[in-house]
Design an enzyme around this catalytic site. Sequence first.
Site, PDB file in Angstrom:
ATOM      1  N   GLU A 105     -13.509 -11.697   7.382  1.00 29.90           N
ATOM      2  CA  GLU A 105     -14.101 -10.992   8.529  1.00 29.90           C
ATOM      3  C   GLU A 105     -15.593 -10.777   8.305  1.00 29.90           C
ATOM      4  O   GLU A 105     -16.404 -10.910   9.216  1.00 29.90           O
ATOM      5  CB  GLU A 105     -13.379  -9.653   8.733  1.00 29.90           C
ATOM      6  N   GLU A 125      -3.477 -10.137   6.216  1.00 29.23           N
ATOM      7  CA  GLU A 125      -3.137  -8.720   6.412  1.00 29.23           C
ATOM      8  C   GLU A 125      -1.689  -8.519   6.826  1.00 29.23           C
ATOM      9  O   GLU A 125      -1.040  -7.548   6.429  1.00 29.23           O
ATOM     10  CB  GLU A 125      -4.067  -8.106   7.469  1.00 29.23           C
TER      11      GLU A 125
HETATM   12  N1  3HC Z   1      -7.807  -5.109  -2.938  1.00 30.94           N
HETATM   13  C1  3HC Z   1      -7.684  -4.585  -4.169  1.00 30.94           C
HETATM   14  N2  3HC Z   1      -7.185  -5.240  -5.226  1.00 30.94           N
HETATM   15  C2  3HC Z   1      -6.798  -6.500  -5.011  1.00 30.94           C
HETATM   16  C3  3HC Z   1      -6.899  -7.121  -3.760  1.00 30.94           C
HETATM   17  C4  3HC Z   1      -7.449  -6.378  -2.692  1.00 30.94           C
HETATM   18  N3  3HC Z   1      -7.616  -6.882  -1.460  1.00 30.94           N
HETATM   19  N4  3HC Z   1      -6.417  -8.370  -3.864  1.00 30.94           N
HETATM   20  C5  3HC Z   1      -6.043  -8.527  -5.143  1.00 30.94           C
HETATM   21  N5  3HC Z   1      -6.264  -7.400  -5.834  1.00 30.94           N
HETATM   22  C6  3HC Z   1      -6.035  -7.171  -7.259  1.00 30.94           C
HETATM   23  C7  3HC Z   1      -4.587  -7.212  -7.642  1.00 30.94           C
HETATM   24  O1  3HC Z   1      -3.985  -5.959  -7.446  1.00 30.94           O
HETATM   25  C8  3HC Z   1      -4.660  -7.585  -9.101  1.00 30.94           C
HETATM   26  O2  3HC Z   1      -5.042  -6.416  -9.798  1.00 30.94           O
HETATM   27  P1  3HC Z   1      -4.561  -6.156 -11.294  1.00 30.94           P
HETATM   28  O3  3HC Z   1      -5.142  -7.256 -12.110  1.00 30.94           O
HETATM   29  O4  3HC Z   1      -5.086  -4.805 -11.593  1.00 30.94           O
HETATM   30  O5  3HC Z   1      -3.060  -6.219 -11.227  1.00 30.94           O
HETATM   31  C9  3HC Z   1      -5.848  -8.524  -9.150  1.00 30.94           C
HETATM   32  O6  3HC Z   1      -6.593  -8.276  -7.953  1.00 30.94           O
HETATM   33  C10 3HC Z   1      -5.508  -9.970  -9.225  1.00 30.94           C
HETATM   34  O7  3HC Z   1      -4.566 -10.258  -8.207  1.00 30.94           O
HETATM   35  P2  3HC Z   1      -3.492 -11.399  -8.371  1.00 30.94           P
HETATM   36  O8  3HC Z   1      -2.709 -11.163  -9.608  1.00 30.94           O
HETATM   37  O9  3HC Z   1      -2.766 -11.490  -7.082  1.00 30.94           O
HETATM   38  O10 3HC Z   1      -4.438 -12.662  -8.601  1.00 30.94           O
HETATM   39  P3  3HC Z   1      -4.393 -14.099  -8.004  1.00 30.94           P
HETATM   40  O11 3HC Z   1      -5.581 -14.789  -8.524  1.00 30.94           O
HETATM   41  O12 3HC Z   1      -3.043 -14.680  -8.198  1.00 30.94           O
HETATM   42  O13 3HC Z   1      -4.561 -13.917  -6.403  1.00 30.94           O
HETATM   43  C11 3HC Z   1      -5.503 -13.146  -4.355  1.00 30.94           C
HETATM   44  C12 3HC Z   1      -5.739 -13.431  -5.844  1.00 30.94           C
HETATM   45  C13 3HC Z   1      -5.232 -14.475  -3.608  1.00 30.94           C
HETATM   46  C14 3HC Z   1      -6.742 -12.499  -3.787  1.00 30.94           C
HETATM   47  C15 3HC Z   1      -4.258 -12.248  -4.190  1.00 30.94           C
HETATM   48  O14 3HC Z   1      -4.434 -11.135  -5.032  1.00 30.94           O
HETATM   49  C16 3HC Z   1      -4.036 -11.744  -2.803  1.00 30.94           C
HETATM   50  O15 3HC Z   1      -3.423 -12.415  -1.994  1.00 30.94           O
HETATM   51  N6  3HC Z   1      -4.525 -10.522  -2.527  1.00 30.94           N
HETATM   52  C17 3HC Z   1      -4.302  -9.878  -1.273  1.00 30.94           C
HETATM   53  C18 3HC Z   1      -5.333 -10.321  -0.289  1.00 30.94           C
HETATM   54  C19 3HC Z   1      -5.200  -9.542   0.981  1.00 30.94           C
HETATM   55  O16 3HC Z   1      -4.120  -9.232   1.436  1.00 30.94           O
HETATM   56  N7  3HC Z   1      -6.341  -9.243   1.610  1.00 30.94           N
HETATM   57  C20 3HC Z   1      -6.377  -8.482   2.791  1.00 30.94           C
HETATM   58  C21 3HC Z   1      -6.624  -7.072   2.441  1.00 30.94           C
HETATM   59  S1  3HC Z   1      -6.477  -5.987   3.805  1.00 30.94           S
HETATM   60  C22 3HC Z   1      -7.930  -6.177   4.641  1.00 30.94           C
HETATM   61  O17 3HC Z   1      -8.770  -6.931   4.273  1.00 30.94           O
HETATM   62  C23 3HC Z   1      -8.074  -5.271   5.801  1.00 30.94           C
HETATM   63  C24 3HC Z   1      -9.208  -5.677   6.689  1.00 30.94           C
HETATM   64  O18 3HC Z   1      -8.744  -6.528   7.687  1.00 30.94           O
HETATM   65  C25 3HC Z   1      -9.828  -4.477   7.315  1.00 30.94           C
END
Ligand code: 3HC
Length: 692
Positions: A105, A125
């Site tokens: 975004e 999301e």
């Molecule tokens: N916020 C905070 N922490 C996050 C995060 C996020 N968005 N995404 C990942 N992390 C953290 C994980 O909790 C993990 O922390 P830890 O090491 O303390 O356990 C660390 O990052 C690594 O995560 P993964 O083990 O999943 O690492 P990968 O490399 O396998 O994957 C990733 C990375 C593809 C970014 C995966 O973590 C993922 O899919 N994350 C979620 C992404 C997501 O859903 N984003 C949308 C967030 S909501 C949003 O943006 C709202 C907006 O529209 C207003």
Amino acid sequence: MSAEYQVSGNIAVITMNNPPVNGLGHSTRSAIVESMQLALNDDAVKAIVITGAGKAFSGGADIKEFNSPKAFAEPSLHTVINVLENASKPVIAAIHSVCMGGGLELALGCHYRVATAGAQIALPEVKLGILPGAGGTQRLPRVLGLEMALNMIVSGTPVASEKLAGTALFNELIDGDLMQGAIAFANKIADARPLPRVRDIKIDYPNHEAFLQFSRNTVRAMSGPFPAPLKCVEAVAAAVTKKFDDGLKIERDLFLELVQSTESKALRHAFFGERAASKLPDVPEDTPTRPIKAVAVIGGGTMGGGIAMNFANAGIPVQILEMKQEALDKGLAIIRKNYENTFKKGKLTQEKFDQRVGLITGTLSYEAIADADIVIEAVFEEMGVKEQVFKKLDEVMKPGAILASNTSTLDVDVIAGFTKRPEDVVGTHFFSPANVMKLLEIVRGKKTAKDVLATVLALSKKIKKTGVVSGVCDGFIGNRMIEQYSRQAGFLLEEGCTPEQVDKAVEKLGFAMGPFRMGDLAGNDIGWYIRKRRYIDKPHVTYSKTADLLCELGRFGQKTGAGWYDYKPGDRKPYPSQLVNDMIIQHSADLGIDRRKISDQEITERLIYALVNEGAHILEEGIATRASDIDMVYLTGYGFPLHRGGPMFYADTVGLTNVILAMNKYAKGRHGDAWKPAPFMVKLAAEGKGFN
Ligand code: 3HC
Ligand code: NAI
């Protein structure tokens, strides 16, 4: 500072730096805005590049901040995006690795976007039960078109950046060094005016109403108990039918509604629960792991075959050891058949089929497996057989090999005691079918070495399982709890329920299958075998005799064509059985019980609170490290409904005081002794706390 600011020639570079994935938490957002002020106030700066340090451009909003004041503290993500979009100098997003959620975004708020190939682009999301809340639902359709954007937003699935080349999402795909390319691009467009804004692009989709209605119908049918997917459609619909700012407002309102929903909280709980499970307080994250390049499995039966497939699927060679050629041939043939079925369904290419089948070999000789890095025993569930196997393994396996047992009920410490290297022994409790089920309970013996645990936890990720560590106890986390659930299910039959009524009540709550359908699928004889042992070992524990009476009739479930339900040949559909229902009623009469009408609420409370109470004991005893570990066991291994977050999370949503009040009520009924609340839960409730 969670972002770094540098000027290189005429170009300012803002690098988000908030490991691990540059989550857009409050400090990162503030740092971006401050850096933007510096760049805008510096006459030497002609254009601004924004990128991310480390392994991501940005993984999106910081999920850890959700439901805390920081999530909405200014500068909000909306404010940051406004600053970028309305900047008087061109802003270019330089995207690599991961660009998701709020990260995408933010990029869409920039005037230009360049990316390397292979970057994962997503608005995921919906997988957290929410929708993109910082303009994603309004801007993505403007650059990708309505259909493609809707698909990405409703599914949350990442798309590789190169697949999006040629759309208005990217101005350029950069070969070679991203920053060099981004700076060259910035110099090229530094003087271009007016600055392009995604919000100004018109969405052109003929007959959009028909498409949106079709999408609503399809998405409604597919999203089960989750409200977010349909709300995604509503937000995207606003992008087509409303003015940009009105669409933003609709998106915002829907986002705020979803973020407070229990379904979203449950999904976020599962997201963090999965990651937390791989961490143990006393095993540092940098604990060196042992290399696993070759695996051996002892016993090629139901479990051994499935276990072996996991490793072959991950590209690791596996040898299966059996005692007799016949058993070995049978085991290997079943594995081959499984792969053939997957191949026939078109889910496996010929190349992958050959590779996987080729990675699994058989042997009758212990010497042949001596060099394996880990050996997983899956022989008969008898201590005598386990003793023979582990003594032999101790003799032949190379030093440093991990010796694992797939036992489901036996004491891993006793098994470790058969060797002179108990520190190398660990339980790896797979669930059936082992090549399908996501859960792997990792059983930590008293002497299991920390690097063995770290290795098996890492290995579980490699074979795409959710590894959860359990201490040694009867049934470990999952089966120890399910026993209390099954006991209640049995008592409910005696008191007035039919198997169908109990199953339906639990399934209405969202369980994949109620206890009696589950019993028929897994085989009622397994529980019978365990109970017969318990009648001797633990005579004080009471069970309903209905399940024993059922087994005495030879009704073991689907495999015998009859169980709690009747089955027709070749049909797995359960049909209520008059014979079974009569048997249950007769048994109640024999016990002198006046059968009564039992509500669905009582059924689900008794089943689930029985799980919760045992879970509380498990936490108290330190068998599980944290409540979310228990939830992960139930979400990934026992069909607990994901939108309810697992038994411990569910208890938190009900409120522990309410759970205890209900338990006290049931304590007045038959088998009231089962309802003594675990002291740990009583303490938490008194402090106004929950498990999580
Ligand atoms: N916020 C905070 N922490 C996050 C995060 C996020 N968005 N995404 C990942 N992390 C953290 C994980 O909790 C993990 O922390 P830890 O090491 O303390 O356990 C660390 O990052 C690594 O995560 P993964 O083990 O999943 O690492 P990968 O490399 O396998 O994957 C990733 C990375 C593809 C970014 C995966 O973590 C993922 O899919 N994350 C979620 C992404 C997501 O859903 N984003 C949308 C967030 S909501 C949003 O943006 C709202 C907006 O529209 C207003
Ligand atoms: P199974 O009976 O299907 O297979 C056992 C295999 O081990 C047979 O092929 C047998 O020939 C072989 N075997 C027996 N003794 C041996 C020895 N000394 N050396 C080499 N091979 C030997 O049993 P299943 O169901 O696969 O169970 C295996 C283990 O997994 C047991 O400990 C069981 O408790 C556990 N388990 C079973 C689950 C299930 O749902 N079946 C679930 C989780 C764990």
